[in-house]
Design an enzyme around this catalytic site. Sequence first.
Site: not given
Ligand code: 5GP
Length: 116
Positions: A33-34, A89, A95-96, A102, A104
């Site tokens: 994760d970034i 999520n 919170g998606q 995906h 986590h």
């Molecule tokens: P969500 O909130 O949708 O469950 O999680 C999305 C996740 O994707 C977040 O934890 C966010 O930091 C990660 N993320 C978003 N854009 C990028 C990206 O360009 N590269 C990587 N490696 N992670 C990302």
Amino acid sequence: MSETTETIFSKIIRREIPADIIYEDNLVLAFKDIHPQAPVHILLIPKKTIPTLADAESEDHALLGHLLLTAKRLAEEAGLKNGYRVVINTGDDGGQTVHHLHVHILGGRQLNWPPG
Ligand code: 5GP
């Protein structure tokens, strides 16, 4: 949302933007994760574009099982012997933020419950 919706994760799958990829097979891809929320924070995604868990269908049964078993394996390989958390999520209330299903995988510290 249609199954063809493009997200940043589609671009990572196609190597159009960089990511720290740690695992890949014909069905799934895993990368760091970034914005990590724990010492280990891995994202594991299906290559098939499924926007959210709510969009998964019975034909995705084996793929979803593969995702969970791969999450377990990646957690083991990351050395998370003391436990970890697997989170999906789903939708706005979940919170998606990226609409490509995906998983986590979080670990390496004591995680709190309940989440905010
Ligand atoms: P969500 O909130 O949708 O469950 O999680 C999305 C996740 O994707 C977040 O934890 C966010 O930091 C990660 N993320 C978003 N854009 C990028 C990206 O360009 N590269 C990587 N490696 N992670 C990302």
